[in-house]
Design an enzyme around this catalytic site. Sequence first.
Site, PDB file in Angstrom:
ATOM      1  N   HIS A  30       1.252  -1.184  -0.095  1.00 53.44           N
ATOM      2  CA  HIS A  30       0.363   0.532  -0.084  1.00 53.44           C
ATOM      3  C   HIS A  30       1.143   0.965  -0.178  1.00 53.44           C
ATOM      4  CE1 HIS A  30      -3.164   2.354   0.881  1.00 53.44           C
ATOM      5  NE2 HIS A  30      -4.068   2.355   2.122  1.00 53.44           N
ATOM      6  N   HIS A  60      -2.650  -1.941  -9.770  1.00 49.78           N
ATOM      7  CA  HIS A  60      -2.885  -1.672  -9.090  1.00 49.78           C
ATOM      8  C   HIS A  60      -4.828  -2.298  -8.964  1.00 49.78           C
ATOM      9  CE1 HIS A  60      -6.103   1.446  -7.213  1.00 49.78           C
ATOM     10  NE2 HIS A  60      -4.746   1.402  -6.407  1.00 49.78           N
ATOM     11  N   ASP A  79       2.851   5.036  -6.784  1.00 47.97           N
ATOM     12  CA  ASP A  79       3.837   5.309  -6.038  1.00 47.97           C
ATOM     13  C   ASP A  79       5.743   4.968  -7.091  1.00 47.97           C
ATOM     14  OD1 ASP A  79       3.272   5.267  -3.681  1.00 47.97           O
ATOM     15  OD2 ASP A  79       2.199   3.539  -3.781  1.00 47.97           O
TER      16      ASP A  79
HETATM   17  N1  CMC Z   1       4.947  -6.884 -10.264  1.00 49.11           N
HETATM   18  C1  CMC Z   1       4.677  -8.060 -11.204  1.00 49.11           C
HETATM   19  N2  CMC Z   1       3.306  -8.926 -10.877  1.00 49.11           N
HETATM   20  C2  CMC Z   1       2.461  -7.939 -10.488  1.00 49.11           C
HETATM   21  C3  CMC Z   1       2.350  -6.897  -9.825  1.00 49.11           C
HETATM   22  C4  CMC Z   1       3.303  -6.407  -9.746  1.00 49.11           C
HETATM   23  N3  CMC Z   1       3.727  -5.478  -9.187  1.00 49.11           N
HETATM   24  N4  CMC Z   1       1.257  -6.593  -8.900  1.00 49.11           N
HETATM   25  C5  CMC Z   1       0.101  -7.680  -9.473  1.00 49.11           C
HETATM   26  N5  CMC Z   1       1.040  -8.851 -10.520  1.00 49.11           N
HETATM   27  C6  CMC Z   1       0.593  -9.681 -11.045  1.00 49.11           C
HETATM   28  C7  CMC Z   1       0.060 -10.541 -10.154  1.00 49.11           C
HETATM   29  O1  CMC Z   1       1.464 -11.438  -9.836  1.00 49.11           O
HETATM   30  C8  CMC Z   1      -0.832 -11.095 -10.770  1.00 49.11           C
HETATM   31  O2  CMC Z   1      -0.432 -12.600 -11.237  1.00 49.11           O
HETATM   32  P1  CMC Z   1      -0.887 -14.250 -11.745  1.00 49.11           P
HETATM   33  O3  CMC Z   1      -2.790 -13.579 -12.622  1.00 49.11           O
HETATM   34  O4  CMC Z   1      -0.494 -15.157 -12.353  1.00 49.11           O
HETATM   35  O5  CMC Z   1      -1.157 -14.278 -10.320  1.00 49.11           O
HETATM   36  C9  CMC Z   1      -1.578 -10.956 -11.251  1.00 49.11           C
HETATM   37  O6  CMC Z   1      -0.497  -9.807 -11.650  1.00 49.11           O
HETATM   38  C10 CMC Z   1      -3.248  -9.808 -10.495  1.00 49.11           C
HETATM   39  O7  CMC Z   1      -2.457  -9.180  -9.005  1.00 49.11           O
HETATM   40  P2  CMC Z   1      -2.887  -9.483  -7.715  1.00 49.11           P
HETATM   41  O8  CMC Z   1      -1.962  -9.210  -7.031  1.00 49.11           O
HETATM   42  O9  CMC Z   1      -4.152 -10.200  -7.948  1.00 49.11           O
HETATM   43  O10 CMC Z   1      -3.673  -8.350  -7.594  1.00 49.11           O
HETATM   44  P3  CMC Z   1      -3.727  -7.520  -6.676  1.00 49.11           P
HETATM   45  O11 CMC Z   1      -4.634  -6.539  -7.112  1.00 49.11           O
HETATM   46  O12 CMC Z   1      -4.318  -8.163  -5.341  1.00 49.11           O
HETATM   47  O13 CMC Z   1      -2.950  -5.996  -5.966  1.00 49.11           O
HETATM   48  C11 CMC Z   1      -1.495  -4.320  -5.896  1.00 49.11           C
HETATM   49  C12 CMC Z   1      -2.761  -4.974  -6.647  1.00 49.11           C
HETATM   50  C13 CMC Z   1      -1.198  -3.245  -6.050  1.00 49.11           C
HETATM   51  C14 CMC Z   1      -1.289  -5.320  -3.915  1.00 49.11           C
HETATM   52  C15 CMC Z   1      -0.842  -5.095  -6.933  1.00 49.11           C
HETATM   53  O14 CMC Z   1      -0.350  -4.661  -7.906  1.00 49.11           O
HETATM   54  C16 CMC Z   1       1.315  -5.150  -5.868  1.00 49.11           C
HETATM   55  O15 CMC Z   1       1.627  -5.048  -4.982  1.00 49.11           O
HETATM   56  N6  CMC Z   1       2.080  -3.812  -7.015  1.00 49.11           N
HETATM   57  C17 CMC Z   1       2.980  -3.614  -6.437  1.00 49.11           C
HETATM   58  C18 CMC Z   1       2.884  -3.016  -4.854  1.00 49.11           C
HETATM   59  C19 CMC Z   1       2.588  -0.965  -5.149  1.00 49.11           C
HETATM   60  O16 CMC Z   1       3.188  -1.476  -6.355  1.00 49.11           O
HETATM   61  N7  CMC Z   1       1.745  -1.176  -4.398  1.00 49.11           N
HETATM   62  C20 CMC Z   1       1.008   0.671  -4.549  1.00 49.11           C
HETATM   63  C21 CMC Z   1      -0.125   0.637  -4.802  1.00 49.11           C
HETATM   64  S1  CMC Z   1      -0.785   1.815  -5.108  1.00 49.11           S
HETATM   65  C22 CMC Z   1      -0.955   3.202  -3.697  1.00 49.11           C
HETATM   66  C23 CMC Z   1      -1.872   2.401  -2.815  1.00 49.11           C
HETATM   67  O17 CMC Z   1      -2.955   1.365  -2.744  1.00 49.11           O
HETATM   68  O18 CMC Z   1      -1.158   2.653  -1.574  1.00 49.11           O
END
Ligand code: CMC
Length: 426
Positions: free
Chosen positions: A263, A302, A358
């Site tokens: 986050h 996201h 971010d």
């Molecule tokens: N790098 C590589 N792969 C990713 C990433 C990433 N940053 N984000 C998602 N994926 C992949 C994930 O592995 C999954 O692949 P598969 O379907 O093969 O298993 C797919 O994309 C869907 O990901 P998810 O984890 O189900 O997505 P989510 O909606 O649960 O998570 C997130 C959203 C923001 C937590 C995630 O994208 C992440 O961990 N990003 C990196 C951390 C980040 O930048 N966070 C800041 C978010 S914006 C500001 C805020 O809200 O605070």
Amino acid sequence: MTESITITDNRTGESVEIPILNGGVDSGGWAKLLGNVWFSDDAFSHTAIGESSITQIVGAEGILRYRGYPIEQLALRSTYLEVAYLLLFGELPTPDQFDGWRDEITHHTYIHENFRKRFMESFRYDAHPMGVLVSSLAALSTYYPEAKDIEDPEVRMRQIVRLIAKVPTMAAAAHRFSIGMPFVYPDNDLDFTSNFLSMMFRVAEPRYHCHPAVRRALEILFILHADHSQNCSTTTARVVGSAHADPYSVVAAACAALYGPRHGGANEAVLAMLRDIGSYENVDPFIADVKAGKCRLMGFGHRVYKNYDPRARIIKEAADEVFQLAGRSPLLDIALKLEEVALADEYFISRRLYPNVDFYSGLIYEALKFPTNMFTVLFAIPRTAGWLAHWSEMLERSSRISRPRQLYVGHPERDYVPMAERTPSA
Ligand code: CMC
């Protein structure tokens, strides 16, 4: 014609028709037919916590609006304090309303000496400022016991003002303590953002003067981070608030959620990632590691945006002016190359992963001379207004405590076994 869905219980053949309102269906309709069948939604991906009029996000189109106003217009023309007013009260303030609001905030910026000296300065010398902020927010509730009276709108508003005004002071105090510098008292002749910069960076000069471009860049970052609908920390605020906890405890809980690297902690993690990658040539092997599932590309992806995060676009534009002033960071080239490679790669395209807020914010913070461990604190300062707007809205609209169900998958009933007769479990 009202749009609706029909659910049929195939065990009994009974059906119920539920209208689709504002893009959602009321779980009450489902409950009428299927009283003991719970809707399973891990991580609330498809659950709306309730109705809200504060922030609208259209993820597929990369749209973000506060109270109907596009984020691009607010970032260009507004100030953080005006945006905080908009989030809390629903309308942009008139000149008189704004003067009154600014006055209120400005005259609540001080924190109790005893609180700062005995509590905030009791942390270890190298304490992470986010840890200090989370604990200090919770501790502040002990200074304002009246805050427990959450039914009284006047008492509520007083705490909202205090929190918005004092969070920057506490944030700067945590920073000064961590670097062994004396605390700088708020300067009530300065605007909100300049005052924060003064508390952060003033040394021996009688008054801190910041470059207008620096002040404006931080103002834009504050506006962009002020709210973002039901993200993890805001939902935490609503859930904790639904138990009728006082607003300091509510904001402390939200701030703890923000601390996580998935986050608000992602901005700090992005900088660590860029430093680890270290050079342009290491970008391709790093992307290969991400695709192999060894790590994540921080600052990408996201839950809601399946398009470019509009905040990331605005930050990228604002970064140019800051880099002209501060000099171009070598990490920017790595970030640009990462973005270029990722946006052309099937792994990221098929999962619709784009830069989020971010990805570039840390680079600007660094150029503005903020230490990396303050990045998430810089997110928490403006988000305080968003958390409190949602807390107020929740209290006005809903009187029920948040209490989801679970799908129990543990042991069925079994008898207690005396310790001497137990065998080790796998
Ligand atoms: N790098 C590589 N792969 C990713 C990433 C990433 N940053 N984000 C998602 N994926 C992949 C994930 O592995 C999954 O692949 P598969 O379907 O093969 O298993 C797919 O994309 C869907 O990901 P998810 O984890 O189900 O997505 P989510 O909606 O649960 O998570 C997130 C959203 C923001 C937590 C995630 O994208 C992440 O961990 N990003 C990196 C951390 C980040 O930048 N966070 C800041 C978010 S914006 C500001 C805020 O809200 O605070």
